[in-house]
Design an enzyme around this catalytic site. Structure first.
Site, PDB file in Angstrom:
ATOM      1  N   CYS A 114      18.515 -72.801 -58.992  1.00 50.90           N
ATOM      2  CA  CYS A 114      17.859 -73.918 -59.668  1.00 50.90           C
ATOM      3  C   CYS A 114      18.354 -74.119 -61.099  1.00 50.90           C
ATOM      4  CB  CYS A 114      16.347 -73.724 -59.668  1.00 50.90           C
ATOM      5  SG  CYS A 114      15.633 -73.633 -58.004  1.00 50.90           S
ATOM      6  N   HIS A 251      13.744 -78.687 -65.028  1.00 53.27           N
ATOM      7  CA  HIS A 251      13.868 -78.443 -63.587  1.00 53.27           C
ATOM      8  C   HIS A 251      12.530 -78.781 -62.934  1.00 53.27           C
ATOM      9  CE1 HIS A 251      14.397 -76.728 -59.719  1.00 53.27           C
ATOM     10  NE2 HIS A 251      13.708 -75.623 -59.970  1.00 53.27           N
ATOM     11  N   ASN A 281      11.255 -80.005 -55.087  1.00 51.45           N
ATOM     12  CA  ASN A 281      12.200 -79.140 -55.795  1.00 51.45           C
ATOM     13  C   ASN A 281      13.573 -79.296 -55.141  1.00 51.45           C
ATOM     14  OD1 ASN A 281      13.735 -77.039 -56.846  1.00 51.45           O
ATOM     15  ND2 ASN A 281      12.104 -75.521 -56.718  1.00 51.45           N
TER      16      ASN A 281
END
Length: 324
Positions: A114, A251, A281
């Site tokens: 990520c 993020h 996500n």
């Protein structure tokens, strides 16, 4: 004068298939309310069976090139951040290079899950500042739907597929924090925490791609602390604080992590670009997707100070301060 890596173009791509939270209710002990309450996610996009990560990345790259008014051969290099490559090798970046018809330059992937796009930006910035490239295409692209355990309600409802792309271009600045471009970067990792977020397969172990595994509560506690620290560290390098930030573009993992980090930085939520509700996500794709959305709808404007931060498997985390 100081050589800077300045944003020239931005774009993104999302697969056509939209999956609302309600779609999981038929196969899992979950509900739309449960997912929204714990993550802020309402829907996400999944790639079709005939789409690969390089396909998504290529579409995002085309959008960024169009935004910049550039052709593929105007680019010196491509950096793709991904943890879900088409193949073990060659890199997704070289596949994008081919699909764009780019006949010059170089291409490579970075893998920090990520945090991958942050790591990609840091690499691109270093190459441009060192004079090894004048114009780079940095892409975050993922097809996390391919590594989900569809029986695990704690993970499979959280992730989506997508890609975002940013073109960075060399420009001269005065060497102050008023310059446009990347002003500061901050990177970290700690392999002792690998079990908090990992995939249980790989080429040299199981010979399979494996499935994603996550320890949600311990990871949450690590995330807010580490994201706040790295954000503050990046800003401190240029003599600035959260009060100077126009937009946090984080993020997009979980609304509670995003809100907790913004609160610790004393930045109000109306100065945070949020896409987690629509995209879920998307790992390395989430920051460039959010940047593209924020710039596309006019919120992010030339001269705005942007702070982006991310944490992912590794653990790996970092932040970038960028004046748009």
């Amino acid at each position: 004068m100081t050589r800077r890596a300045v944003a020239r173009g931005i774009g993104h791509y999302l697969p056509e298939r939209i999956v609302p939270n309600s779609e999981f209710e038929a196969s899992l002990d979950t509900s739309d309310e449960w997912i929204r309450t714990r993550s802020g996610i309402e829907r996400r996009h999944f790639a079709s069976d005939d789409q690969s990560t390089s396909d998504l990345a290529t579409e995002a790259a085309r959008a960024a090139l169009a935004d910049a008014g550039l052709e593929p051969d105007d680019i010196d290099g491509i950096i793709v951040a991904t943890s879900t490559p088409d193949l073990t090798f060659p890199s997704v970046a070289t596949m994008v290079q081919s699909k764009l018809g780019m006949t010059r330059g170089f291409a490579f992937d970075v893998q920090a899950v990520c945090a991958g796009f942050i790591y990609g930006l840091c690499n691109a910035n270093a190459l441009i500042v060192a004079g090894q490239a004048d114009r780079l295409l940095v892409i975050g692209a993922e097809t996390f739907s391919r590594i989900m355990d569809w029986t695990d309600r704690s993970t499979c409802v959280l992730f989506g597929d997508g890609a975002g792309a940013l073109i960075l271009e060399a420009a001269e600045g005065d060497g102050t924090n008023a310059d446009r471009g990347i002003l500061a970067t901050d990177l970290h990792s700690d392999g002792r925490h690998r079990d908090m977020l990992y995939v249980d397969g790989g080429v040299s172990t199981t010979g399979t791609s494996g499935k994603l595994r996550m320890q949600g509560n311990p990871l949450f506690r690590q995330a807010v602390e580490k994201l706040t620290q790295t954000a503050d560290a990046a800003l401190d390098k240029i003599g600035m604080t959260g009060a100077d930030v126009d937009w946090i573009v984080p993020h997009q993992a979980n609304i509670r992590i995003i809100a907790g980090t913004a609160r610790k930085m004393n930045v109000p939520m109306d100065q945070v670009i949020l896409t987690v509700q629509d995209h879920g996500n998307t790992s390395a794709a989430s920051i460039p997707l959010a940047l593209s959305v924020g710039a596309g709808d006019g919120r992010i404007k030339r001269g705005d100070l942007i702070l982006s931060e991310a944490i992912g498997g590794g653990l790996a985390w970092g932040a970038v301060a960028l004046r748009w």
